[in-house]
Design a protein around this motif. Structure first.
Motif, PDB file in Angstrom:
ATOM      1  N   GLY A   1      -2.928   4.183  -3.305  1.00 15.82           N
ATOM      2  CA  GLY A   1      -3.239   5.341  -2.475  1.00 15.82           C
ATOM      3  C   GLY A   1      -4.659   5.821  -2.694  1.00 15.82           C
ATOM      4  N   THR A   2      -5.145   6.604  -1.729  1.00 17.76           N
ATOM      5  CA  THR A   2      -6.537   7.038  -1.788  1.00 17.76           C
ATOM      6  C   THR A   2      -6.647   8.537  -1.970  1.00 17.76           C
ATOM      7  OG1 THR A   2      -8.711   6.708  -0.738  1.00 17.76           O
ATOM      8  CG2 THR A   2      -6.934   7.487   0.692  1.00 17.76           C
ATOM      9  N   PRO A   3      -7.667   8.983  -2.706  1.00 22.32           N
ATOM     10  CA  PRO A   3      -7.922  10.423  -2.799  1.00 22.32           C
ATOM     11  C   PRO A   3      -8.651  10.931  -1.545  1.00 22.32           C
ATOM     12  CG  PRO A   3      -9.463   9.243  -4.191  1.00 22.32           C
ATOM     13  CD  PRO A   3      -8.543   8.209  -3.589  1.00 22.32           C
TER      14      PRO A   3
ATOM     15  N   GLY B   1      -3.755  -0.342  12.991  1.00 20.75           N
ATOM     16  CA  GLY B   1      -4.639   0.554  12.261  1.00 20.75           C
ATOM     17  C   GLY B   1      -4.928   0.095  10.841  1.00 20.75           C
ATOM     18  N   LYS B   2      -4.036  -0.705  10.298  1.00 21.19           N
ATOM     19  CA  LYS B   2      -4.131  -1.036   8.873  1.00 21.19           C
ATOM     20  C   LYS B   2      -4.270  -2.531   8.582  1.00 21.19           C
ATOM     21  CE  LYS B   2      -3.711   2.901   6.464  1.00 21.19           C
ATOM     22  NZ  LYS B   2      -4.751   3.299   5.460  1.00 21.19           N
ATOM     23  N   ASP B   3      -3.567  -3.366   9.332  1.00 18.05           N
ATOM     24  CA  ASP B   3      -3.533  -4.802   9.004  1.00 18.05           C
ATOM     25  C   ASP B   3      -4.727  -5.490   9.669  1.00 18.05           C
ATOM     26  OD1 ASP B   3      -2.426  -7.142   7.853  1.00 18.05           O
ATOM     27  OD2 ASP B   3      -1.507  -7.658   9.770  1.00 18.05           O
TER      28      ASP B   3
ATOM     29  N   LEU C   1     -10.315  -1.514  -1.690  1.00 11.01           N
ATOM     30  CA  LEU C   1     -10.591  -0.705  -0.499  1.00 11.01           C
ATOM     31  C   LEU C   1      -9.540  -1.027   0.558  1.00 11.01           C
ATOM     32  CD1 LEU C   1     -14.458  -1.267  -0.314  1.00 11.01           C
ATOM     33  CD2 LEU C   1     -13.298   0.860  -0.947  1.00 11.01           C
ATOM     34  N   ASP C   2      -8.836   0.014   0.980  1.00 12.20           N
ATOM     35  CA  ASP C   2      -7.840  -0.090   2.061  1.00 12.20           C
ATOM     36  C   ASP C   2      -8.544   0.339   3.344  1.00 12.20           C
ATOM     37  OD1 ASP C   2      -5.718   0.188   3.830  1.00 12.20           O
ATOM     38  OD2 ASP C   2      -4.924   1.989   2.840  1.00 12.20           O
ATOM     39  N   MET C   3      -9.236  -0.636   3.974  1.00  6.24           N
ATOM     40  CA  MET C   3     -10.016  -0.299   5.173  1.00  6.24           C
ATOM     41  C   MET C   3      -9.063  -0.040   6.345  1.00  6.24           C
ATOM     42  SD  MET C   3     -13.021  -0.245   3.881  1.00  6.24           S
ATOM     43  CE  MET C   3     -14.025  -0.040   5.362  1.00  6.24           C
TER      44      MET C   3
ATOM     45  N   PHE D   1       0.853  -1.193   0.000  1.00  2.00           N
ATOM     46  CA  PHE D   1       0.000   0.000   0.000  1.00  2.00           C
ATOM     47  C   PHE D   1       0.886   1.238   0.000  1.00  2.00           C
ATOM     48  CE2 PHE D   1      -4.158  -1.896   0.998  1.00  2.00           C
ATOM     49  CZ  PHE D   1      -3.757  -3.188   1.287  1.00  2.00           C
ATOM     50  N   VAL D   2       0.585   2.179  -0.888  1.00  2.00           N
ATOM     51  CA  VAL D   2       1.287   3.460  -0.906  1.00  2.00           C
ATOM     52  C   VAL D   2       0.554   4.409   0.031  1.00  2.00           C
ATOM     53  CG1 VAL D   2       2.162   5.333  -2.347  1.00  2.00           C
ATOM     54  CG2 VAL D   2       1.871   3.036  -3.324  1.00  2.00           C
ATOM     55  N   GLY D   3       1.288   5.079   0.902  1.00  2.00           N
ATOM     56  CA  GLY D   3       0.692   6.074   1.790  1.00  2.00           C
ATOM     57  C   GLY D   3       0.674   7.447   1.127  1.00  2.00           C
TER      58      GLY D   3
ATOM     59  N   PHE E   1     -13.177   3.985   5.131  1.00  2.00           N
ATOM     60  CA  PHE E   1     -12.938   3.502   3.769  1.00  2.00           C
ATOM     61  C   PHE E   1     -11.822   4.333   3.121  1.00  2.00           C
ATOM     62  CE2 PHE E   1     -16.515   6.485   3.794  1.00  2.00           C
ATOM     63  CZ  PHE E   1     -16.030   7.493   2.977  1.00  2.00           C
ATOM     64  N   GLU E   2     -11.050   3.683   2.257  1.00  2.00           N
ATOM     65  CA  GLU E   2     -10.110   4.352   1.349  1.00  2.00           C
ATOM     66  C   GLU E   2     -10.216   3.655   0.001  1.00  2.00           C
ATOM     67  OE1 GLU E   2      -6.075   4.618   2.721  1.00  2.00           O
ATOM     68  OE2 GLU E   2      -6.634   5.686   4.572  1.00  2.00           O
ATOM     69  N   MET E   3     -10.719   4.344  -0.986  1.00  2.00           N
ATOM     70  CA  MET E   3     -10.864   3.793  -2.338  1.00  2.00           C
ATOM     71  C   MET E   3      -9.538   3.908  -3.092  1.00  2.00           C
ATOM     72  SD  MET E   3     -12.797   2.458  -4.562  1.00  2.00           S
ATOM     73  CE  MET E   3     -12.293   2.032  -6.234  1.00  2.00           C
ATOM     74  N   GLU E   4      -9.120   2.808  -3.754  1.00  2.00           N
ATOM     75  CA  GLU E   4      -7.802   2.821  -4.395  1.00  2.00           C
ATOM     76  C   GLU E   4      -7.790   2.040  -5.721  1.00  2.00           C
ATOM     77  OE1 GLU E   4      -4.557   2.390  -1.683  1.00  2.00           O
ATOM     78  OE2 GLU E   4      -5.696   3.430  -0.097  1.00  2.00           O
ATOM     79  N   LEU E   5      -6.963   2.498  -6.626  1.00  2.00           N
ATOM     80  CA  LEU E   5      -6.614   1.724  -7.821  1.00  2.00           C
ATOM     81  C   LEU E   5      -5.502   0.749  -7.437  1.00  2.00           C
ATOM     82  CD1 LEU E   5      -6.580   1.175 -10.923  1.00  2.00           C
ATOM     83  CD2 LEU E   5      -4.890   3.035 -11.095  1.00  2.00           C
TER      84      LEU E   5
ATOM     85  N   TYR F   1       5.463   3.214   2.216  1.00  2.00           N
ATOM     86  CA  TYR F   1       4.579   2.059   2.030  1.00  2.00           C
ATOM     87  C   TYR F   1       4.276   1.415   3.366  1.00  2.00           C
ATOM     88  CZ  TYR F   1       6.940   2.783  -2.378  1.00  2.00           C
ATOM     89  OH  TYR F   1       7.473   3.373  -3.499  1.00  2.00           O
ATOM     90  N   PHE F   2       3.193   0.674   3.379  1.00  2.00           N
ATOM     91  CA  PHE F   2       2.972  -0.304   4.436  1.00  2.00           C
ATOM     92  C   PHE F   2       2.469  -1.560   3.756  1.00  2.00           C
ATOM     93  CE2 PHE F   2      -0.701   2.474   4.089  1.00  2.00           C
ATOM     94  CZ  PHE F   2      -1.776   1.614   4.015  1.00  2.00           C
ATOM     95  N   THR F   3       2.499  -2.659   4.487  1.00  2.48           N
ATOM     96  CA  THR F   3       2.015  -3.919   3.928  1.00  2.48           C
ATOM     97  C   THR F   3       0.898  -4.451   4.816  1.00  2.48           C
ATOM     98  OG1 THR F   3       3.633  -5.211   5.154  1.00  2.48           O
ATOM     99  CG2 THR F   3       4.269  -4.501   2.958  1.00  2.48           C
TER     100      THR F   3
HETATM  101 MN    MN Z   1      -4.615   3.665   1.614  1.00  2.00          MN
END
Ligand code: MN
Length: 233
Positions: A201-203, A133-135, A112-114, A30-32, A81-85, A55-57
């Motif tokens: 990454g998310t907008p 927070g992420k994994d 989605l990077d929840m 994941f790109v921050g 929610f974080e919407m990502e390509l 980054y994080f994984t």
């Molecule tokens: Mn993200």
């Protein structure tokens, strides 16, 4: 066949649009902070002239197919929610030049990077790892893989709606580090492998969900991703 003490987890895999075979997933990167307006809303604007991407994984067990219904996770009161390509890597590469990045690309997905935002921000501000927070179990949502071999996506609307109301709306052309630059930079740290997914990454417009919410995101030219939030288990 070797004998194992207990059954190992099944191979993580995603459907491929138009194919009977599955895309076996290797790692989740994941790109921050990769859209300026999102970095600003997080209070951490990015100066590309002096910074590199970070980054994080997430562990492979967090991967969840689009369309799933998942319980609101434990130990958070601010699940975002974080919407990502998502870039799907189809060929190995290490120290790949940006100009050659397309050679690694099999296709794309929407994801989605929840995020447990409350825990992520505590960790960030205390200088602790972001894992809690992420994994998050069932927190890496991904659509089918869309084959677009050797294609670099440079633009296209990216948006997310909650219960039909638009929350995130931007364009992939606003990525701070574009896909060629991400592949070049990430491949300096990792030997990228077929099956790796890179969430780019998310907008701006990230926000909380509650039980009962239905998330629906899309990237123009790629496809859509959805998730329904159930009560906490
Ligand atoms: Mn993200």
């Amino acid at each position: 066949m070797p004998q194992y003490l207990f059954n190992p987890p099944p191979v993580a895999a995603l459907p491929i649009r138009g194919e009977a075979t599955l895309f076996p997933v290797n790692r989740l990167f994941f790109v921050g902070r990769n859209y300026h307006a999102h970095a600003v809303e997080m209070g951490k604007p990015v100066d590309k002239s002096v910074e590199r991407p970070f980054y994080f994984t997430k562990s492979i067990g967090t991967l969840t197919p689009s369309g799933a219904t998942v319980p609101y996770p434990s130990e958070t009161a601010n699940y975002h929610f974080e919407m990502e390509l998502v870039v799907a890597i189809g060929r190995a590469g290490f120290r790949v030049a940006a100009a050659d990045a397309h050679e690694l690309i099999y296709g794309y997905a929407t994801g989605l990077d929840m995020t447990r935002r409350d825990l992520q921000l505590v960790a960030r501000d205390k200088g602790r790892p972001w894992d809690l927070g992420k994994d998050i179990e069932q927190g890496s949502v991904c659509s089918e893989i869309v084959p677009m071999p050797f294609t670099v996506i440079e633009r296209g609307a990216i948006e997310l709606a909650v219960n039909g109301q638009t929350k995130q709306q931007s364009d992939v052309d606003k990525l701070i580090w574009d896909i060629r630059e991400i592949v070049e930079d990430l491949s300096r740290f990792y030997h990228l492998q077929a099956g790796d997914l890179i969430y780019t990454g998310t907008p701006e417009g990230v926000g909380p969900v509650v039980s009962g919410d239905r998330l629906e995101g899309r990237v123009e030219g790629v496809g859509s991703v959805s998730l329904t939030i159930a009560p906490a288990a």
